[in-house]
Design a protein around this motif. Structure first.
Motif, PDB file in Angstrom:
ATOM      1  N   LYS A 172      -1.094  -1.508  -4.650  1.00 24.80           N
ATOM      2  CA  LYS A 172      -2.003  -1.875  -4.517  1.00 24.80           C
ATOM      3  C   LYS A 172      -1.862  -3.341  -3.286  1.00 24.80           C
ATOM      4  O   LYS A 172      -3.014  -2.359  -1.845  1.00 24.80           O
ATOM      5  CB  LYS A 172      -2.848  -1.985  -5.599  1.00 24.80           C
ATOM      6  CG  LYS A 172      -4.188  -2.044  -5.268  1.00 24.80           C
ATOM      7  CD  LYS A 172      -5.742  -2.758  -6.042  1.00 24.80           C
ATOM      8  CE  LYS A 172      -6.886  -2.503  -5.499  1.00 24.80           C
ATOM      9  NZ  LYS A 172      -7.263  -3.429  -7.282  1.00 24.80           N
TER      10      LYS A 172
ATOM     11  N   CYS B 138      -4.552   0.910   3.752  1.00 20.72           N
ATOM     12  CA  CYS B 138      -4.576   2.812   3.492  1.00 20.72           C
ATOM     13  C   CYS B 138      -6.131   2.648   2.950  1.00 20.72           C
ATOM     14  O   CYS B 138      -6.484   1.686   2.215  1.00 20.72           O
ATOM     15  CB  CYS B 138      -3.431   3.006   1.958  1.00 20.72           C
ATOM     16  SG  CYS B 138      -1.749   2.861   2.923  1.00 20.72           S
TER      17      CYS B 138
ATOM     18  N   LYS C 198      -6.575   5.197   0.092  1.00 22.72           N
ATOM     19  CA  LYS C 198      -6.463   5.427  -0.904  1.00 22.72           C
ATOM     20  C   LYS C 198      -4.507   5.727  -1.779  1.00 22.72           C
ATOM     21  O   LYS C 198      -3.778   5.467  -0.746  1.00 22.72           O
ATOM     22  CB  LYS C 198      -7.352   6.672  -1.443  1.00 22.72           C
ATOM     23  CG  LYS C 198      -6.717   8.036  -0.741  1.00 22.72           C
ATOM     24  CD  LYS C 198      -6.884   9.196  -1.339  1.00 22.72           C
ATOM     25  CE  LYS C 198      -7.489  10.340  -0.013  1.00 22.72           C
ATOM     26  NZ  LYS C 198      -8.089  11.683  -0.644  1.00 22.72           N
TER      27      LYS C 198
ATOM     28  N   MET D 247      -2.730   8.381  -3.924  1.00 21.86           N
ATOM     29  CA  MET D 247      -2.194   8.987  -4.752  1.00 21.86           C
ATOM     30  C   MET D 247      -0.692  10.142  -5.200  1.00 21.86           C
ATOM     31  O   MET D 247      -0.275   9.036  -5.290  1.00 21.86           O
ATOM     32  CB  MET D 247      -2.853  10.516  -4.235  1.00 21.86           C
ATOM     33  CG  MET D 247      -4.356  10.428  -3.666  1.00 21.86           C
ATOM     34  SD  MET D 247      -4.341  12.237  -1.769  1.00 21.86           S
ATOM     35  CE  MET D 247      -4.547  13.342  -3.204  1.00 21.86           C
TER      36      MET D 247
ATOM     37  N   TYR E 282      -7.512   4.898 -12.236  1.00 17.48           N
ATOM     38  CA  TYR E 282      -6.911   6.228 -11.066  1.00 17.48           C
ATOM     39  C   TYR E 282      -8.083   6.932 -12.160  1.00 17.48           C
ATOM     40  O   TYR E 282      -8.344   6.924 -13.043  1.00 17.48           O
ATOM     41  CB  TYR E 282      -5.517   6.475 -11.233  1.00 17.48           C
ATOM     42  CG  TYR E 282      -4.619   5.701 -10.245  1.00 17.48           C
ATOM     43  CD1 TYR E 282      -4.346   5.834  -9.507  1.00 17.48           C
ATOM     44  CD2 TYR E 282      -3.957   4.346 -10.765  1.00 17.48           C
ATOM     45  CE1 TYR E 282      -3.507   5.072  -8.247  1.00 17.48           C
ATOM     46  CE2 TYR E 282      -3.221   3.851 -10.140  1.00 17.48           C
ATOM     47  CZ  TYR E 282      -2.669   4.104  -9.017  1.00 17.48           C
ATOM     48  OH  TYR E 282      -2.251   3.356  -8.380  1.00 17.48           O
TER      49      TYR E 282
ATOM     50  N   SER F 241      -9.442  16.114  -9.438  1.00 16.68           N
ATOM     51  CA  SER F 241      -8.073  16.463  -8.598  1.00 16.68           C
ATOM     52  C   SER F 241      -6.852  17.812  -9.174  1.00 16.68           C
ATOM     53  O   SER F 241      -7.085  17.350  -9.971  1.00 16.68           O
ATOM     54  CB  SER F 241      -7.479  15.016  -8.768  1.00 16.68           C
ATOM     55  OG  SER F 241      -7.760  14.366  -7.884  1.00 16.68           O
TER      56      SER F 241
END
Length: 52
Positions: A9, A17, A19, A21, A40, A45
């Motif tokens: 992170k 950034c 996000k 994924m 998360y 999704s």
């Protein structure tokens, strides 16, 4: 593993950034719970793949 997630992170924020994924096989419920605890959101999704 939580320490590694925080490091990822931090690096992502440094690189601006927006996000992160990740993918997980649909039957890996314990993994999904772990990712949820890390913040998360797996709702809404869906990933698609095609082997060649």
């Amino acid at each position: 593993m939580i320490r590694e997630a925080e490091a990822v992170k931090h690096i992502c924020k440094e690189q601006q950034c927006v996000k992160i994924m990740l993918t997980s096989q649909s039957q890996r419920q314990q993994a999904h719970e772990f990712y949820t605890r890390l913040g998360y959101d797996g709702n809404g999704s869906k990933a698609f793949k095609k082997y060649v």
